[in-house]
Design an enzyme around this catalytic site. Structure first.
Site: not given
Ligand code: ZN
Length: 192
Positions: A73, A78, A117-118, A159-160, A163
């Site tokens: 995701g 991000q 998380c990226l 989660h997305e 964000h």
């Molecule tokens: Zn994340």
């Protein structure tokens, strides 16, 4: 498509050992993703209004970055774009973009699991999420979409979606896990 282990999925991250070539590509992709405490990660994204070529190329770029970063995701915030758009991979052979997402149903039943998380590399924290969600929105062409999700895909879209409101997994975890995560992140913040 590569074979992946579903158990290795944490939030939006696959925790896997990669071969050196894939690992190099992962690092290059991560360098293009905003890292905590980048200010964009705390900002609320605005609705997508124009479903034009620019949006389609943004969605395409995000899908490639997500893949190269070994994620499932990725939200537009991000990559520093404050638009309500995210991409996710609900199954091995499906990669989807959702603009202006809205979670319209959530199961009462929840589950606590570790998320990564990226944008917060090397950290996982436990987060409670609904087990099943229904999400509506539009794809990158402006067509209406509706997805009923469970398992890791349900967790990932929650989660997305967070964000896009400037909410991070460390804002959703326990106070103890948050303290631990911030403590682990602090030395890196000083260095950057
Ligand atoms: Zn994340």
């Amino acid at each position: 498509m590569d074979e992946h282990d579903e158990d290795a999925i944490e939030g939006e991250v696959r925790d896997e050992v990669l071969d050196p070539e894939r690992e190099a590509r992962r690092r290059i992709a991560l360098a293009q993703i905003r890292q905590y405490p980048d200010a964009a990660l705390k900002m609320k994204a605005r609705p997508v209004e124009d479903f034009d070529d620019e949006l389609k190329s943004l969605a395409q770029r995000m899908k490639l970055l997500m893949h190269d970063a070994n994620g499932i995701g990725l939200a537009a915030t991000q990559v520093g774009v404050l638009r309500r758009l995210f991409v996710f991979q609900p199954s091995e052979d499906e990669v989807l973009a959702v603009a202006n997402p809205e979670i319209v149903e959530r199961s009462e039943e929840t589950d606590v699991a570790d998320e990564g998380c990226l944008s917060i590399q090397g950290i996982t924290v436990p987060v409670e999420r609904a087990l099943e969600v229904t999400i509506v929105g539009k794809d990158e062409t402006g067509a209406d979409v509706r997805y009923e999700l469970d398992g890791y895909a349900a967790r990932c879209v929650q989660h997305e979606n967070d964000h896009l409101d400037g909410v991070l997994m460390i804002d959703r975890t326990t106070p103890e896990a948050r303290r631990g995560a911030l403590g682990a992140l602090r030395p890196r913040i000083v260095l950057t």
